[in-house]
Design a protein around this motif. Sequence first.
Motif, PDB file in Angstrom:
ATOM      1  N   ARG B 261       0.859  -1.190   0.000  1.00  0.00           N
ATOM      2  CA  ARG B 261       0.000   0.000   0.000  1.00  0.00           C
ATOM      3  C   ARG B 261       0.892   1.235   0.000  1.00  0.00           C
ATOM      4  O   ARG B 261       1.600   1.486   0.967  1.00  0.00           O
TER       5      ARG B 261
ATOM      6  N   CYS D 132      -8.656  -5.452  -3.635  1.00  0.00           N
ATOM      7  CA  CYS D 132     -10.037  -5.032  -3.926  1.00  0.00           C
ATOM      8  C   CYS D 132     -10.684  -4.433  -2.677  1.00  0.00           C
ATOM      9  O   CYS D 132     -11.324  -3.378  -2.745  1.00  0.00           O
ATOM     10  N   ILE D 135      -9.479  -0.942  -2.184  1.00  0.00           N
ATOM     11  CA  ILE D 135     -10.138   0.005  -3.098  1.00  0.00           C
ATOM     12  C   ILE D 135     -11.534   0.334  -2.569  1.00  0.00           C
ATOM     13  O   ILE D 135     -11.915   1.499  -2.460  1.00  0.00           O
ATOM     14  N   ARG D 136     -12.289  -0.709  -2.253  1.00  0.00           N
ATOM     15  CA  ARG D 136     -13.662  -0.505  -1.772  1.00  0.00           C
ATOM     16  C   ARG D 136     -13.673   0.347  -0.499  1.00  0.00           C
ATOM     17  O   ARG D 136     -14.587   1.147  -0.279  1.00  0.00           O
ATOM     18  N   THR D 143     -10.115   5.232  -8.335  1.00  0.00           N
ATOM     19  CA  THR D 143      -9.094   4.512  -9.091  1.00  0.00           C
ATOM     20  C   THR D 143      -8.928   5.184 -10.446  1.00  0.00           C
ATOM     21  O   THR D 143      -9.881   5.274 -11.215  1.00  0.00           O
ATOM     22  N   THR D 184     -12.729  -2.267 -10.491  1.00  0.00           N
ATOM     23  CA  THR D 184     -13.199  -0.886 -10.671  1.00  0.00           C
ATOM     24  C   THR D 184     -14.691  -0.764 -10.400  1.00  0.00           C
ATOM     25  O   THR D 184     -15.201   0.347 -10.310  1.00  0.00           O
ATOM     26  N   ALA D 242      -3.150  -0.840  -8.744  1.00  0.00           N
ATOM     27  CA  ALA D 242      -4.242   0.132  -8.824  1.00  0.00           C
ATOM     28  C   ALA D 242      -3.721   1.465  -8.319  1.00  0.00           C
ATOM     29  O   ALA D 242      -3.211   1.560  -7.205  1.00  0.00           O
ATOM     30  N   GLY D 244      -4.533   5.514  -7.616  1.00  0.00           N
ATOM     31  CA  GLY D 244      -5.657   6.411  -7.398  1.00  0.00           C
ATOM     32  C   GLY D 244      -5.235   7.742  -6.828  1.00  0.00           C
ATOM     33  O   GLY D 244      -4.043   8.016  -6.634  1.00  0.00           O
TER      34      GLY D 244
END
Lengths: 332, 332, 332, 332
Positions: B261, D132, D135-136, D143, D184, D242, D244
């Motif tokens: 991360r 995932c 991200i959530r 993202t 995504t 990913a 962002g």
Amino acid sequence: MIGFCLVGGGFIGPVHAANIVANPRARLRWVVDVDRAAADKLTGKFGGRATSDLDEALADDAVGAVMICTPPRTHGPIIERAARAGKAVFCEKPIDLDLSRVDACGRVLADTGTPFYVAFNRRFDPSHRALCDAIRAGDIGRTEMLVVSSRDPEISPPDYVAAMPFGIFYDTMIHDFDMLRWLTADEPVEIVAHTACMLDERTNPHHDPDTAMVMLRMAGGALVHVNSSFRAVYGYDQRIEAFGERGMLISQNRQPTTLERYGADGIRRDPLLRFFIERYAESYALELDAFIAAIEARRPPAIGFEDGRRALVIAEAAVTSAKSGAPVAIPR
Amino acid sequence: MIGFCLVGGGFIGPVHAANIVANPRARLRWVVDVDRAAADKLTGKFGGRATSDLDEALADDAVGAVMICTPPRTHGPIIERAARAGKAVFCEKPIDLDLSRVDACGRVLADTGTPFYVAFNRRFDPSHRALCDAIRAGDIGRTEMLVVSSRDPEISPPDYVAAMPFGIFYDTMIHDFDMLRWLTADEPVEIVAHTACMLDERTNPHHDPDTAMVMLRMAGGALVHVNSSFRAVYGYDQRIEAFGERGMLISQNRQPTTLERYGADGIRRDPLLRFFIERYAESYALELDAFIAAIEARRPPAIGFEDGRRALVIAEAAVTSAKSGAPVAIPR
Amino acid sequence: MIGFCLVGGGFIGPVHAANIVANPRARLRWVVDVDRAAADKLTGKFGGRATSDLDEALADDAVGAVMICTPPRTHGPIIERAARAGKAVFCEKPIDLDLSRVDACGRVLADTGTPFYVAFNRRFDPSHRALCDAIRAGDIGRTEMLVVSSRDPEISPPDYVAAMPFGIFYDTMIHDFDMLRWLTADEPVEIVAHTACMLDERTNPHHDPDTAMVMLRMAGGALVHVNSSFRAVYGYDQRIEAFGERGMLISQNRQPTTLERYGADGIRRDPLLRFFIERYAESYALELDAFIAAIEARRPPAIGFEDGRRALVIAEAAVTSAKSGAPVAIPR
Amino acid sequence: MIGFCLVGGGFIGPVHAANIVANPRARLRWVVDVDRAAADKLTGKFGGRATSDLDEALADDAVGAVMICTPPRTHGPIIERAARAGKAVFCEKPIDLDLSRVDACGRVLADTGTPFYVAFNRRFDPSHRALCDAIRAGDIGRTEMLVVSSRDPEISPPDYVAAMPFGIFYDTMIHDFDMLRWLTADEPVEIVAHTACMLDERTNPHHDPDTAMVMLRMAGGALVHVNSSFRAVYGYDQRIEAFGERGMLISQNRQPTTLERYGADGIRRDPLLRFFIERYAESYALELDAFIAAIEARRPPAIGFEDGRRALVIAEAAVTSAKSGAPVAIPR
């Protein structure tokens, strides 16, 4: 020992000035800036004489090389004046943003036989260079794919952005366009580019692309991907991955310390080095040293006019593709 | 196919039961526990018959091996009854905490010719094993130093600690005392130990050492360091470093995922696997499989009685040194 | 701006000379060496005046500080002459190998009120310093254990070894003895040391210890381990691990590039930086800068006489323990 | 407890059979294969009954679910027969290679109300899932870019390749097409694909693309890159990155051990896990468990028919773009 006239006391000027002073074979003779105070500030710290008159400095026989650190659109005339004065030229990238202007410069350089170096300093980064050396040594056989991440921690100020639309290609990814030519020892024949504006109105008021992905095909068949962003909050993210028939090479990111912090919430290391000046500190010193060595040995500098021109040609094709959405052939 | 009688349904019992069930060459026949409910609970989930009477299970000809998962001080009698019943024995470490009791067991095992395995499961951890294989293959030449970190995330409950003073040597570092013999294929001749109580009254009410460092000399000259703690808040910290004339090998820690991360405050990975059951999940399955293979092939199991005895001898010497502050010779 | 008189043009002299030249607040005025040619060589490259007569340089009012880079046994007289000449002193470690000699120096320094810095440069390494800062900031709570690896890639030449028996403590681990005092902000009260001769007759003809492990107890209760070797074939191995009630900090090793090479036989990175001059390049420049800042601000330098003395006291205790095999109390 | 009928004893069949046996809520009732010997081989090892007649197994009321592991072109009829027999369906990806065939299946599934799971097992990989989840949880904000490396160590055998041209999209990258939708929570609207044949005549006699790069635009604006190759000699290379507005997440590769080998030529770790069966061992077990949990709770399985269909639609668009060289809009 080479005497330098540094033109442009702004952003990158002090980096080069410090390296000139630290290099035992270089001497800082002049700092030229249209803003005389900027020139004075640099000579106050690093020595040499300040002037706002380029001709005064060019007239000095102790000056063997002109180092151009001004904004891109001013490069052309300075290159030509330096070339006509018989000085070697060390020029920040890009040579210019206008290809016809670049070609005009090229003719003057050719006519005068001027040694010319365009400062794609990343070729001198020890890790990127070790990757290139490993490719050349055949460690991965034929290079089949190149995947490059080239991300800045922030976007440039609005007036800088306004002066160079599509700077993500002309100013940032242009380094990678040079790198992919260098690493593959090949030329790209086609590019397709996607861009996006992800930053908000406040930081990107001109809605210039701040996020981009491209794919290129090389003449020899290799596939290349480059992605870029202007908000890598974790630091200056610069990775190159070369994949080939016998393996993969990755030039990874760099961090200020090696400290690892183990706690109940995980293991944490430093964010990446924050800006290109720290990230590429070594490469700036090494490119200067290589430039001096080339001039002294009367060899052409490692990265020449044609390298600067080709990178611009690719950047232009990227812009065309980003606008149309279609793949664009890259002219030879 | 070997039928197992598992004795002791507590802490580590379910781990072994699941591995027996999953192993195509093993069958769980009996679960024995003085607390019949504990036995029922295990058979309810994993099959087999429950009893509180060890003799009932030992009388079953379908039982080829007894797996002992009870507290250390009960191991001796169970080992002897199993041996006399003609069953192979798979025994959790330590064999016992009392060396004379261990030796008595040893005589019974010898008299009965019982195949005996003491469960120093870490020898089967894939990373530790790869390190051992590399030493054996000569990758680092002669091993000159061994540096071992062996840290638990927390101390055992007070009653467990009370039942086994100096558990940091008898229960925890005893694994490392076995590992250093295995890795160096040599015996230690001297040990000096430092201990400390760093935990507070509430978590360590018996003031049993919760932090320890030892140094050992091996007969062949290698120097060894082991350190241990009962509060590695970042997880189960188990590293082995072997240094030799031609290089170094490190068996590093393990984490649940590979996620990295990247944020403005740094790059963060997961903490380490939290407890020995996750950390050594693979080695528990692999040691069972090796035990079965040895029994089937009528070979002695990989880690035998003498290994269990030697580790205890070293642990005792560590306790003596920790109490006196002086180096202690380790008897052969 | 401080004028420096550098004494001793040998091994470490050129490193310091280059840093003086590169530092905008320092000037190299004199290089003194009993071997005049050695002094000439340095001034030829870095400027300043060469002499074999220390008094000539000390008589120069432009000299504000004397930097001592000669062999340890010569430090005492030079320190005293510099102090009596009213110059600040920057002295390579150790102050001397003889404690009574050190104390004599200390009296002269006290009498003359001389600013004195002993060059435990590792305290300025960015990663080690970040670790220290994190401890001070309370990131791991109380420090309970310190585990230090301090390994050189090779042993010094035989004559150097002959001149300083037990150099593994007096010359190498002395850095770590200083570091552990600094990191814990505490004093060790006891040490026990194991040494070995692992190198062969050819590389270690004097059979001086080339491999060592020590354990120390700090007054505040923390346990410390340090290990050292003179043949880390993979480079200069320098790691510090601080373990505490709330986590762990590791200052990891450093490598020349970040290149990762993926092949069928695994993933390979560079070996470690090869020697202390590369490994600690930054810390040499930073310690000089801190010394200058202290002199200019009339503050005592960051690492003073007592620091140099204490490290030597610990090294002596280590030697005593290594010879007797018993733990040795460290006098206050 | 759910009874399974496994159809197709080939490549992936044994992996699923072992997981069924190890799962306490599953039972292997039947193995169906047109090659009866293949079915016998599996039941010999894992239990259950073998047959070459699917109807015989479907007639068994103890069968609650059909697990389809046959070649893609046979999936359609089996799905429909299982659905009409009232069994839940667990189907290997892709559902079929022909979109109209897929849609026919879809109608049968809808008419019969059959619970249907398509085995994009990578969604269950612990590291990908942790990415995932992050991200959530909003860890990186919106993202903006997704960069996926999805490389196999080798190409499939020629007859397998011949049966599925452009397998690099239909068979390999189809996993990534599913993953990018999942990660995504968005749909791609356009794709542009480049392919190449880098392998030689012997390993790729059908000259099917063995190397590919694609770029996609998501409806919400994110940019996506995926690259793939059939000769990652260093193992199964599966990374997801990913990027962002607030950071970056990378699900890194996995290796069999944590051993680090330090030698004079560098630091070496293991190559990556060699094949997808080892790389995704955990995700195969976890997807089965999730399927069983969904069936038992009468919830739709985590990855349904529409997910399988969409991934195929994207793969078809990729093929079209690879053939034409132009970007292709992805139909909703």
